[in-house]
Design a protein around this motif. Structure first.
Motif, mmCIF file in Angstrom:
data_model
loop_
_atom_site.group_PDB
_atom_site.id
_atom_site.type_symbol
_atom_site.label_atom_id
_atom_site.label_comp_id
_atom_site.label_asym_id
_atom_site.label_seq_id
_atom_site.Cartn_x
_atom_site.Cartn_y
_atom_site.Cartn_z
ATOM 1 N N ALA A 205 0.824 -1.207 0.000
ATOM 2 C CA ALA A 205 0.000 0.000 0.000
ATOM 3 C C ALA A 205 0.859 1.258 0.000
ATOM 4 N N PRO B 11 -5.483 2.553 -1.485
ATOM 5 C CA PRO B 11 -4.772 1.275 -1.491
ATOM 6 C C PRO B 11 -5.073 0.430 -0.259
ATOM 7 N N TRP C 39 -3.495 0.357 3.737
ATOM 8 C CA TRP C 39 -2.680 1.542 4.042
ATOM 9 C C TRP C 39 -2.677 1.840 5.538
#
Length: 443
Positions: free
Chosen positions: A16, A175, A178
């Motif tokens: 991420a 993402p 994260w």
């Protein structure tokens, strides 16, 4: 949770982080506004979870296991939640900390070197009872393009879970992985061993706790330890101002690390100053612990050696009368935690001497120590206050969550051209310019 669970979370965070670093500032800032909106819409849910934590903490307080300061830091209310979302939006409104050209240097006419700000990568945080710390750290991590592993205290378990779920759901289009929440002590131990995947650890807690983290990991640690902060009332102080500052620094919010714990008073003004501040403190319920000379002038408990090195986090203050400016400096140097100190004086030279003689992260003149704060510094928020010297000091905001890398833009340049008897000399000329991918200045 199992050890594998933690490792998987960190691996997801690694992936991420690479994706997050490529996203535009507009995208990251929009995600922060989504977080703020989601918190605004979830006050009832958050306060219900927080009430559970507070009720359990108050039971522990009655049993002598917790302090009042810890319980105070734990509590959320409508006003606090509004300040949390204001903080998130403030972070969103900060300038993009990424992709800044920190330096530009012409190595040759057709070769240029650039130093650019970039995210650190994967950050691990272990923090205290304040649930708002989870939101602060997550917001700053998002804005700075870092993935983050969050570990809050067990006393805020319900609050942290709800806040994390809100943040995760609000950023579902970002993402995956994260931000991750871990809860068990075993997970922290696993995290400490993952020096190949975690780039920075930021513990917030006591010196003993931060020391434990530092002793049990090879990951770089940005420590946030006690705030044994001082206010020194100088011989040249405006005593009305000094009274207001000493009161604000202790009473405005005593449970935080930037509240004053020791008040130093020059002997020449002690007889005039101490009765007034003692009366103000008494009205606010502050317990004063004083040295012998203090107790000759006001009613106070006897201060012990331990009082000069204690972060009370409560309505308690230690007071010492000192002979001189240098004696005040010596006291802070011997007993302080290098957090925040303030001198109250109308003499600029004496203020300069005090401020230049100390090794604390923040040193003030004629203001309360409570100003030592990322939001008040205009940083949007903070992940903590670093009392160390590398790589960030004081309130750590977005800049403290970035590092840098080097880019070169050239035109087939070879090292051999600049080596040997016929070596071409480097220009090494600094210039004002921004990195433009695939281009050099003037193109």
């Amino acid at each position: 949770m199992t050890e594998q669970d933690t490792e998987t979370k960190v691996e997801e965070a690694q992936t991420a982080a690479l994706e997050l670093a490529k996203l535009s500032d507009d995208r990251r800032s929009a995600a922060l506004h989504d977080i703020a909106d989601a918190i605004d819409d979830s006050h009832e849910e958050i306060l219900e979870a927080n009430a559970k934590d507070v009720a359990e903490a108050e039971e522990m307080l009655e049993a002598g296991e917790y302090t009042q300061a810890l319980v105070d830091r734990l509590k959320l209310d409508e006003a606090k939640l509004e300040s949390i979302t204001e903080m998130v939006r403030s972070v969103a409104g900060q300038d993009d900390p990424l992709g800044k050209t920190l330096a530009a240097r012409k190595l040759d006419e057709d070769m240029e070197l650039y130093k650019l700000s970039v995210p650190i990568g994967v950050i691990g945080t272990v923090f205290e009872s304040r649930p708002d710390a989870l939101v602060q750290i997550a917001a700053l991590s998002m804005k700075s393009g870092n993935a983050v592993i969050l570990k809050g205290g067990s006393e805020a378990l319900h609050s942290n879970r709800v806040l994390y779920d809100i943040i995760r759901d609000a950023t579902a289009d970002m993402p995956a992985g994260w931000a991750h929440l871990i809860e068990a002590h075993e997970e922290v131990d696993t995290l400490l061993g993952m020096d190949d995947a975690v780039d920075l650890l930021m513990p917030r807690g006591s010196s003993e706790f931060v020391g434990y983290i530092e002793d049990n990991t090879s990951i770089p640690v940005l420590g946030h330890t006690e705030g044994i902060c001082h206010v020194y009332v100088d011989s040249e102080a405006d005593l009305e101002m000094a009274t207001d500052i000493a009161y604000d620094a202790k009473v405005q919010y005593p449970a935080v690390c930037n509240a004053v714990e020791t008040l130093l008073v020059h002997e020449s003004v002690a007889a005039d100053f101490l009765p007034d501040i003692a009366a103000r403190y008494a009205d606010a319920g502050v317990e004063v612990r004083g040295d012998e000379r203090t107790r000759e002038l006001i009613d106070a408990e006897e201060a012990t050696d331990a009082d000069w090195e204690t972060e009370y986090g409560d309505l308690i203050v230690a007071v010492r009368v000192v002979d001189s400016l240098s004696a005040a400096i010596d006291h802070v140097t011997a007993h302080g935690s290098k957090h925040t100190e303030s001198i109250v004086t109308e003499d600029a030279d004496r203020a300069s001497t005090f401020m230049r003689s100390l090794d604390s992260a923040s040193v003030f003149h004629n203001v309360s120590t409570r100003f030592s704060d990322g939001y008040r510094y205009g940083l949007g928020a903070e992940v903590g206050i670093s009392t160390g010297k590398t790589h960030a000091r004081g309130p750590v905001g977005l800049e403290g969550l970035t590092t840098y890398r080097w880019h070169i833009e050239g035109d087939g340049n070879l090292v051999g051209t600049y080596a040997g008897e016929d070596a071409k000399p480097f220009l090494h000329e600094d210039f004002d310019g921004e990195w433009n991918p695939g281009h050099r200045s003037g193109e």
